[in-house]
Write an enzyme that holds these catalytic residues in place. Structure first.
Site, PDB file in Angstrom:
ATOM      1  N   GLY A  91      85.053 -85.905  25.051  1.00  0.00           N
ATOM      2  CA  GLY A  91      85.322 -84.664  24.308  1.00  0.00           C
ATOM      3  C   GLY A  91      85.356 -84.938  22.819  1.00  0.00           C
ATOM      4  N   VAL A 131      90.698 -82.229  19.332  1.00  0.00           N
ATOM      5  CA  VAL A 131      91.452 -83.465  19.575  1.00  0.00           C
ATOM      6  C   VAL A 131      90.549 -84.701  19.464  1.00  0.00           C
ATOM      7  CG1 VAL A 131      92.858 -84.704  21.266  1.00  0.00           C
ATOM      8  CG2 VAL A 131      93.131 -82.234  20.997  1.00  0.00           C
ATOM      9  N   LYS A 187      96.550 -81.517  29.476  1.00  0.00           N
ATOM     10  CA  LYS A 187      97.779 -81.131  30.200  1.00  0.00           C
ATOM     11  C   LYS A 187      97.484 -80.422  31.504  1.00  0.00           C
ATOM     12  CE  LYS A 187      97.855 -78.948  26.507  1.00  0.00           C
ATOM     13  NZ  LYS A 187      97.746 -78.075  25.332  1.00  0.00           N
ATOM     14  N   ASP A 194     100.172 -72.469  29.568  1.00  0.00           N
ATOM     15  CA  ASP A 194     100.131 -73.733  28.820  1.00  0.00           C
ATOM     16  C   ASP A 194     101.515 -74.402  28.864  1.00  0.00           C
ATOM     17  OD1 ASP A 194      98.817 -75.404  26.442  1.00  0.00           O
ATOM     18  OD2 ASP A 194     100.817 -74.792  25.774  1.00  0.00           O
ATOM     19  N   LYS A 250     103.016 -78.148  30.737  1.00  0.00           N
ATOM     20  CA  LYS A 250     103.841 -79.151  30.041  1.00  0.00           C
ATOM     21  C   LYS A 250     105.192 -79.304  30.736  1.00  0.00           C
ATOM     22  CE  LYS A 250     101.661 -77.859  25.671  1.00  0.00           C
ATOM     23  NZ  LYS A 250     101.770 -76.945  24.536  1.00  0.00           N
TER      24      LYS A 250
HETATM   25  N1  LIG Z   1      93.944 -78.582  20.390  1.00  0.00           N
HETATM   26  C1  LIG Z   1      95.165 -79.085  20.437  1.00  0.00           C
HETATM   27  O1  LIG Z   1      95.925 -79.008  19.459  1.00  0.00           O
HETATM   28  C2  LIG Z   1      95.644 -79.789  21.674  1.00  0.00           C
HETATM   29  C3  LIG Z   1      96.922 -80.375  21.690  1.00  0.00           C
HETATM   30  C4  LIG Z   1      97.345 -81.090  22.812  1.00  0.00           C
HETATM   31  C5  LIG Z   1      96.509 -81.194  23.912  1.00  0.00           C
HETATM   32  N2  LIG Z   1      95.281 -80.576  23.891  1.00  0.00           N
HETATM   33  C6  LIG Z   1      94.407 -80.747  25.074  1.00  0.00           C
HETATM   34  O2  LIG Z   1      93.333 -81.600  24.686  1.00  0.00           O
HETATM   35  C7  LIG Z   1      92.142 -81.241  25.360  1.00  0.00           C
HETATM   36  C8  LIG Z   1      91.046 -80.934  24.325  1.00  0.00           C
HETATM   37  O3  LIG Z   1      91.476 -79.869  23.508  1.00  0.00           O
HETATM   38  P1  LIG Z   1      90.610 -79.403  22.249  1.00  0.00           P
HETATM   39  O4  LIG Z   1      91.436 -78.413  21.537  1.00  0.00           O
HETATM   40  O5  LIG Z   1      90.077 -80.593  21.539  1.00  0.00           O
HETATM   41  O6  LIG Z   1      89.422 -78.644  23.008  1.00  0.00           O
HETATM   42  P2  LIG Z   1      88.007 -78.211  22.377  1.00  0.00           P
HETATM   43  O7  LIG Z   1      88.104 -78.130  20.900  1.00  0.00           O
HETATM   44  O8  LIG Z   1      87.580 -77.032  23.159  1.00  0.00           O
HETATM   45  O9  LIG Z   1      87.055 -79.448  22.728  1.00  0.00           O
HETATM   46  C9  LIG Z   1      86.737 -79.799  24.035  1.00  0.00           C
HETATM   47  C10 LIG Z   1      85.693 -80.889  24.015  1.00  0.00           C
HETATM   48  O10 LIG Z   1      85.466 -81.312  25.343  1.00  0.00           O
HETATM   49  C11 LIG Z   1      84.064 -81.258  25.615  1.00  0.00           C
HETATM   50  N3  LIG Z   1      83.906 -80.901  27.024  1.00  0.00           N
HETATM   51  C12 LIG Z   1      84.395 -79.821  27.661  1.00  0.00           C
HETATM   52  N4  LIG Z   1      84.057 -79.864  28.958  1.00  0.00           N
HETATM   53  C13 LIG Z   1      83.331 -80.984  29.126  1.00  0.00           C
HETATM   54  C14 LIG Z   1      82.671 -81.578  30.239  1.00  0.00           C
HETATM   55  N5  LIG Z   1      82.700 -81.027  31.452  1.00  0.00           N
HETATM   56  N6  LIG Z   1      82.004 -82.745  30.041  1.00  0.00           N
HETATM   57  C15 LIG Z   1      81.966 -83.310  28.821  1.00  0.00           C
HETATM   58  N7  LIG Z   1      82.571 -82.796  27.730  1.00  0.00           N
HETATM   59  C16 LIG Z   1      83.240 -81.652  27.890  1.00  0.00           C
HETATM   60  C17 LIG Z   1      83.486 -80.213  24.684  1.00  0.00           C
HETATM   61  O11 LIG Z   1      82.120 -80.520  24.501  1.00  0.00           O
HETATM   62  P3  LIG Z   1      81.162 -79.701  23.490  1.00  0.00           P
HETATM   63  O12 LIG Z   1      81.625 -80.128  22.113  1.00  0.00           O
HETATM   64  O13 LIG Z   1      79.822 -80.176  23.807  1.00  0.00           O
HETATM   65  O14 LIG Z   1      81.418 -78.252  23.759  1.00  0.00           O
HETATM   66  C18 LIG Z   1      84.353 -80.452  23.440  1.00  0.00           C
HETATM   67  O15 LIG Z   1      83.816 -81.481  22.654  1.00  0.00           O
HETATM   68  C19 LIG Z   1      92.495 -80.026  26.229  1.00  0.00           C
HETATM   69  O16 LIG Z   1      92.736 -80.465  27.531  1.00  0.00           O
HETATM   70  C20 LIG Z   1      93.753 -79.471  25.575  1.00  0.00           C
HETATM   71  O17 LIG Z   1      94.600 -78.815  26.479  1.00  0.00           O
HETATM   72  C21 LIG Z   1      94.838 -79.893  22.803  1.00  0.00           C
END
Ligand SMILES: NC(=O)c1ccc[n+]([C@@H]2O[C@H](COP(=O)([O-])OP(=O)(O)OC[C@H]3O[C@@H](n4cnc5c(N)ncnc54)[C@H](OP(=O)(O)O)[C@@H]3O)[C@@H](O)[C@H]2O)c1
Length: 328
Positions: free
Chosen positions: A10, A14, A104, A200, A204
């Site tokens: 990903g 994050v 999570k 969400d 947690k």
């Molecule tokens: N954002 C936060 O502040 C935060 C805080 C704590 C935990 N989290 C957790 O961290 C994780 C990521 O969050 P995020 O905010 O970074 O999400 P995001 O911005 O939507 O990014 C998700 C990434 O995962 C990739 N992806 C999604 N499905 C995939 C698959 N099947 N195979 C390969 N790559 C895949 C996407 O690829 P593409 O770029 O090609 O679309 C993207 O790069 C989530 O589980 C979220 O709950 C997030």
């Protein structure tokens, strides 16, 4: 010099945060771990998106190609949903790769299995970033659980909901107006359902429950409510009585049974979570010897979440280095 080879699953908020943190803190990590941490591969879903990634790093949409990287030692998982994250991490552990996750939704469901598998294969499974982002609640609980028993946990575990409730109170605006403001400020997704429905925070809560009490309540028996039904009139009336609506996750034991709820409640000024406003997260823990304490901080975001993941990496390798020194 040997390097610690790492891959990112990903490259969204994050994943990019981890990439940046490893770059900006390269020397610090090298000083601490005695080795440089090098990102050698990145897994993404959409091969057509433009990405700011060094040209020598291998980018792929195929997880099997990540597993083929020679000498890969660590995987940072930051994709979304239960699958394929669970399957990817299971396969990584079976190959002896250390795993660090922020996911999570996946970890609430499969954390126990992954931790068990990690033990089987002598691999670390770290998940600080899954719960309250940058707030170090997982490592704090692990530390005090060595001796203390946890009696109760109450937490504000969703920054978006907390921001909306704070704005409704402070600026006397409606839920819809506060949600739009959260979206404009980048605190809420275009589709905010998981935050405002309480889902969400529920994930947690289950992760905290598993760690603190060694089990989770039956999911369908947990009272789960989001904040969508709270009106500006209710917030105003509460405010006049010096009370605040807060979206609170609550876990405790009662007559040997584990009870949990994730819902908005009215709290008084004397409550430790009363003053936690805006996008912050906070967790109040009651422990058998320590008593009550509260951790407050950024519960999400690119760098706070990356901080939790890179701290996990530092932990894994400082422990490993210590074990190595003892065995020499
Ligand atoms: N954002 C936060 O502040 C935060 C805080 C704590 C935990 N989290 C957790 O961290 C994780 C990521 O969050 P995020 O905010 O970074 O999400 P995001 O911005 O939507 O990014 C998700 C990434 O995962 C990739 N992806 C999604 N499905 C995939 C698959 N099947 N195979 C390969 N790559 C895949 C996407 O690829 P593409 O770029 O090609 O679309 C993207 O790069 C989530 O589980 C979220 O709950 C997030």
């Amino acid at each position: 010099m040997a390097k610690i080879k790492a891959a990112l699953l990903g490259y969204g908020t994050v994943g990019q945060g981890v990439y940046t943190a490893l770059k900006t803190h390269r020397q610090r990590l090298k000083g601490l771990l005695g080795e440089e941490v090098e990102i050698v591969g990145v897994l993404i879903k959409d091969p057509h998106k433009r990405r700011d990634i060094d040209s020598n790093i291998f980018i792929t949409t195929e997880f099997k190609d990540i597993l083929k990287i020679p000498g890969l030692q660590v995987i940072f998982e930051a994709i979304v949903g239960e699958e394929p994250g669970y399957t990817y991490l299971r396969r990584a552990i079976e190959k002896g790769i250390q795993v660090i996750t922020a996911n999570k939704v996946m970890f609430a469901r499969y954390g126990k299995e992954l931790l068990q598998k990690g033990k089987e294969y002598d691999v670390s499974v770290r998940y600080e970033a899954t719960t309250a982002g940058g707030v170090p609640i997982i490592r704090t609980l692990k530390q005090i659980l060595q001796v203390n028993k946890i009696e109760r946990i109450q937490g504000i575990l969703n920054g978006t909901s907390n921001f909306i409730l704070t704005e409704m109170r402070n600026n006397e605006i409606s839920f819809d107006e506060a949600l739009k403001l959260a979206q404009r400020n980048g605190y809420a997704e275009e589709n905010p359902t998981s935050d405002i429905s309480g889902k969400d925070a529920f994930c947690k809560t289950m992760i905290l429950s598993e760690l603190a009490f060694g089990k989770q309540p039956i999911w369908s028996e947990v009272e789960l409510q989001g904040i969508t039904a709270i009106t500006s009139e209710q917030v105003k009336q509460a405010s006049q009585r010096n009370l605040k609506y807060k979206h609170i996750a609550d876990i405790y034991q009662e007559n040997g049974d584990l009870k949990a709820s994730v819902k908005p409640i009215l709290i008084e000024e004397s409550h430790p979570l009363y003053s936690v406003d805006g996008v912050d997260n906070a967790i109040t823990v009651e422990a058998s010897l320590l008593g009550r304490f509260t951790l407050i901080g950024p519960g999400a975001g690119k760098l706070p979440t990356a901080s939790a993941m890179v701290e996990d990496l530092a932990d894994i390798y400082t422990v490993k280095n210590r074990q190595l020194q003892l065995s020499i």
